[in-house]
Design a protein around this motif. Structure first.
Motif, PDB file in Angstrom:
ATOM      1  N   VAL A   1       0.842  -1.200   0.000  1.00 16.81           N
ATOM      2  CA  VAL A   1       0.000   0.000   0.000  1.00 16.81           C
ATOM      3  C   VAL A   1       0.876   1.247   0.000  1.00 16.81           C
TER       4      VAL A   1
ATOM      5  N   GLU B   1       0.917   4.315  -2.620  1.00 19.73           N
ATOM      6  CA  GLU B   1       0.745   5.694  -2.140  1.00 19.73           C
ATOM      7  C   GLU B   1       1.838   6.609  -2.695  1.00 19.73           C
TER       8      GLU B   1
ATOM      9  N   PHE C   1      -6.071   0.942  -0.910  1.00 17.37           N
ATOM     10  CA  PHE C   1      -5.592   2.095  -1.679  1.00 17.37           C
ATOM     11  C   PHE C   1      -6.758   2.900  -2.243  1.00 17.37           C
TER      12      PHE C   1
ATOM     13  N   CYS D   1       1.659   6.734  -6.992  1.00 16.65           N
ATOM     14  CA  CYS D   1       0.475   7.219  -7.700  1.00 16.65           C
ATOM     15  C   CYS D   1       0.586   8.695  -8.078  1.00 16.65           C
TER      16      CYS D   1
END
Length: 449
Positions: free
Chosen positions: A364, A368, A399, A371
């Protein structure tokens, strides 16, 4: 140059794996590179190491049926010798039982002389009473039955039962205990699949086209592939069929700027370059700078020029791409590798269910971080080689809850030709027993605003 006993070499490799948590493939390649093991013995060494690791749980169960001392209390040398001997007796048809016992006892006299009589007795007693070995009852204890019969940790067979039911879990457990297929990907910048298969046939290699990947070829052997003229000419690279599908779902176009995070050893990187006709820009990063050399070597051999490599921890911002954005990002996240344990069987014995949640949190965190480098309307493919829901659907859902600017696209709509490989939520999930390739997961996320 003198030759080396393949059984002794197998013992030494298994010992290092136990003590150092080393990787079997690296140790085997290193041993064979010395060229002290000749001919058929090279295959025997590989078979013994991988066979013992794949069947370790079953072998330890058999030992426990005939040993007065608990398996986990045996000296490591004794335990490894028993595993080696029993694997040959129970799973290696081409080695007579008498030879398996005699060779193991001979080795024991060198390595554990005080226990040679004990080892001899266990091996002979197990052989004489093989039909009387008891196993957990499948109906009453399916998790224990699958764990012992097919040699997997019980926590993992429970996970499979929860996902697939007992019958499906048994099919998967059986497949995960067998050697995996050996698959390559054609370099379409230099040749076609049909032309490559013809070339391989000329080189004495039996091969067939893969079912799903349009550029995959399955070989009937894996040894000495790097010595083939077609390999040296850059006509293919080694890559499992499931791994070949993730770049297809990314759908890179000519001229795109693409980030391939966690890219080593470069199979997907070079495939993305092929799909783009070796145009545009591909940024390939990995946290281990030594592994970047593998990507560069593969690019050079395949004749690919559009890839630039750099060291990057995907968890953290990188100055190398501070002002760069991408139309496509592939996140082949570090994971437990539960989908490839038949390739790396040593891994299943060193993992625990407690590893999965920390791994998922890392995954995750990677999403993060990465992106923000994606353009609006850009595409991000999240992929793992894990069968665990915790590392796959859970990560995607976590997410998406925090990032309403992203949506998960339904791969069934975008790629109807692969429909049987997709889940009811439109994610890609392959199973070795069902699809004949590694266990793999992929989700395609679109940045809508």
């Amino acid at each position: 140059m003198s030759s080396k006993n393949p059984r002794r070499a197998a013992f030494e490799i298994l010992l290092r794996i136990e003590k150092e948590k080393s990787f079997a493939d690296i140790l085997i390649d290193h041993e064979l590179s010395k060229d002290m093991i000749k001919g058929a013995d090279r295959g025997l060494l590989t078979e013994l190491v991988y066979g013992v690791l794949r069947r370790q749980g079953t072998l330890d169960h058999i030992i426990g049926q005939f040993s007065t001392q608990r398996t986990d209390k045996l000296e490591l040398y004794v335990l490894l010798l028993l595993r080696l001997g029993l694997y040959q007796c129970f799973f290696l048809d081409r080695v007579p039982v008498s030879a398996a016992v005699n060779e193991t006892v001979k080795l024991a006299k060198e390595l554990a002389p005080r226990a040679s009589g004990f080892i001899n007795a266990i091996l002979r007693n197990a052989d004489r009473n093989r039909d009387n070995i008891s196993y957990p009852d499948r109906a009453e204890n399916p998790v224990g039955y699958l764990a012992v019969r097919y040699s997997h940790p019980a926590w993992l067979t429970k996970q499979w039962c929860d996902q697939l039911g007992v019958d499906g879990a048994e099919e998967l457990a059986a497949a995960m205990s067998e050697p995996p297929p050996f698959t390559i990907r054609v370099n379409t910048l230099r040749t076609s699949r049909e032309a490559l298969m013809a070339r391989l046939t000329e080189e004495g290699i039996n091969c067939s086209a893969t079912r799903w990947s349009p550029d995959g070829v399955r070989l009937n052997q894996s040894g000495l592939i790097s010595r083939l003229p077609s390999f040296r000419d850059g006509l293919f690279t080694v890559q499992d069929e499931s791994s070949q599908l993730a770049p297809l779902f990314l759908s890179p176009e000519k001229g795109d700027r693409v980030l391939d995070a966690c890219a080593a050893p470069g199979g997907k990187t070079t495939q993305i370059a092929q799909l783009m006709g070796d145009t545009g820009e591909i940024y390939a990063c990995d946290v281990n700078h030594k592994k970047l050399r593998l990507i560069k070597e593969t690019c050079d051999r395949l004749g690919i020029t559009t890839v630039r490599t750099f060291t990057m921890d995907a968890n953290a911002p990188s100055p190398a791409i501070k002002d760069v954005t991408f139309q496509r990002i592939l996140v082949d996240a570090p994971c437990s590798g539960l989908g490839v344990i038949r390739r790396n069987p040593e891994g299943k014995w060193s993992k625990s269910p407690d590893d999965l949640l920390p791994q998922a949190r890392t995954q995750v965190s990677i999403l993060e971080n990465l992106c923000k480098y994606l353009d609006k309307q850009g595409t991000l493919v999240y992929a793992t080689c894990s069968t665990s829901v915790q590392e796959n659907e859970y990560v995607v859902d976590t997410f998406l809850r925090e990032h309403p600017e992203f949506v998960a696209e339904d791969l069934r709509t975008l790629f109807p030709e692969f429909a049987p490989l997709f889940t009811e939520r439109g994610f890609f999930r392959s199973w070795p027993h069902r699809d004949g390739m590694d266990g793999f997961f992929a989700a395609r996320l679109n940045k809508i605003k």
